[in-house]
Design a protein around this motif. Sequence first.
Motif, PDB file in Angstrom:
ATOM      1  N   PRO A   4     -13.474   8.879  -4.337  1.00 56.44           N
ATOM      2  CA  PRO A   4     -12.595   8.551  -3.212  1.00 56.44           C
ATOM      3  C   PRO A   4     -13.393   8.232  -1.949  1.00 56.44           C
ATOM      4  N   CYS A  39       0.814  -1.222   0.000  1.00 54.53           N
ATOM      5  CA  CYS A  39       0.000   0.000   0.000  1.00 54.53           C
ATOM      6  C   CYS A  39       0.846   1.270   0.000  1.00 54.53           C
ATOM      7  N   SER A  80       0.137   1.658 -10.168  1.00 50.67           N
ATOM      8  CA  SER A  80       0.603   2.976  -9.741  1.00 50.67           C
ATOM      9  C   SER A  80       2.025   3.265 -10.202  1.00 50.67           C
ATOM     10  N   ARG A 122      -4.675  11.836  -8.916  1.00 51.64           N
ATOM     11  CA  ARG A 122      -5.059  13.197  -8.550  1.00 51.64           C
ATOM     12  C   ARG A 122      -4.547  14.234  -9.552  1.00 51.64           C
ATOM     13  N   ASP A 172      -2.374  11.585   1.550  1.00 52.73           N
ATOM     14  CA  ASP A 172      -1.149  10.830   1.263  1.00 52.73           C
ATOM     15  C   ASP A 172      -1.447   9.385   0.876  1.00 52.73           C
ATOM     16  N   SER A 173      -2.710   9.078   0.551  1.00 49.42           N
ATOM     17  CA  SER A 173      -3.181   7.755   0.097  1.00 49.42           C
ATOM     18  C   SER A 173      -3.258   6.721   1.212  1.00 49.42           C
ATOM     19  N   ARG A 174      -3.134   7.150   2.467  1.00 49.84           N
ATOM     20  CA  ARG A 174      -3.325   6.242   3.586  1.00 49.84           C
ATOM     21  C   ARG A 174      -4.781   6.278   4.032  1.00 49.84           C
ATOM     22  N   CYS A 180       1.204   2.504  -3.537  1.00 50.11           N
ATOM     23  CA  CYS A 180      -0.044   2.574  -4.301  1.00 50.11           C
ATOM     24  C   CYS A 180      -0.737   3.880  -3.956  1.00 50.11           C
ATOM     25  N   PHE A 181      -1.507   4.404  -4.886  1.00 52.74           N
ATOM     26  CA  PHE A 181      -2.225   5.662  -4.656  1.00 52.74           C
ATOM     27  C   PHE A 181      -3.647   5.421  -4.152  1.00 52.74           C
ATOM     28  N   GLY A 182      -3.800   4.402  -3.295  1.00 50.89           N
ATOM     29  CA  GLY A 182      -5.113   4.138  -2.706  1.00 50.89           C
ATOM     30  C   GLY A 182      -6.153   3.728  -3.730  1.00 50.89           C
ATOM     31  N   ASP A 204       0.061  10.010 -10.194  1.00 48.38           N
ATOM     32  CA  ASP A 204      -1.065   9.903  -9.253  1.00 48.38           C
ATOM     33  C   ASP A 204      -2.361  10.250  -9.983  1.00 48.38           C
ATOM     34  N   LEU A 252     -10.124   8.190   2.965  1.00 47.32           N
ATOM     35  CA  LEU A 252      -8.832   8.235   2.283  1.00 47.32           C
ATOM     36  C   LEU A 252      -8.163   9.587   2.528  1.00 47.32           C
TER      37      LEU A 252
END
Length: 267
Positions: A39, A11, A76, A86, A46-48, A14-16, A84, A43
């Motif tokens: 999203p 993870c 990713s 985003r 920072d994708s966590r 990875c960008f979530g 990303d 989330l």
Amino acid sequence: MPERPGLRADCANCFGLCCVALPFAKSADFAVDKDAGEPCRNLLADSRCGIHANLRERGFPGCTVFDCFGAGQKVSQETFGGRDWRQGPDVAGPMFRVFPVMRQLHELLYYLDQALALPPARPVRDDLREALDEVVHLTEGGPGELADVDVPAVRERVNVLLLRVSDLVRAGVPGRKKSRRGADLIGAKLKGADLRGADLRGAYLIAADLRGADLRAADLIGADLRDADLRGADLTGAIFVTRSQLDSARGDATTRPPEALGRPAHW
């Protein structure tokens, strides 16, 4: 049994994607509805995940048992070269279309990797390696190529081999083997059942009582083990088992999971 590199979710790289690309349906698994491409409210930038340590308590047990088999970091960092979603719709749209495809291809790689490590699979090992190489090649395609992959056709070709491996493995179990492929065993009373070498492919074992059951060398590919009671059950040598299947079930210190998978932390 060593695991092929890249088939375990990372993870941090990875960008979530599983938190954005995939839809949620409000249920016992998810506390909210969420459309694909939207999203998750938990989330972080920072994708966590903002509630990662308390997903079950906050109504998101479905997240705790999801496994992308490493597809997230592959898409990713390799398919999109570290871009990303985003950054804009020109990245987000293609990335969200590719992620489910990559996830299915990585799942097939996971099963092929398992099959290659099984001694009884020796007669079809060359075919397994050829299939694995084919799927690996597909995962290395660009976004457009991946979006065009005929996943059902690939899955069908691989499944023929996995069925053959299953037959070879279970043939080594003496006596008559039970076949409950795709069976509705929701809530079934199977405490202490002898299921050695059983064909449980795609079986619905939701909330089944499997306490003390003997599942050695059983084929559990695609079996739904959500909330199944595996306390004291023996899954030694069970084939095509995933971490997410074990994570979705209930077990304890007396459960014997496949050696390569270990025991989920919440058991």
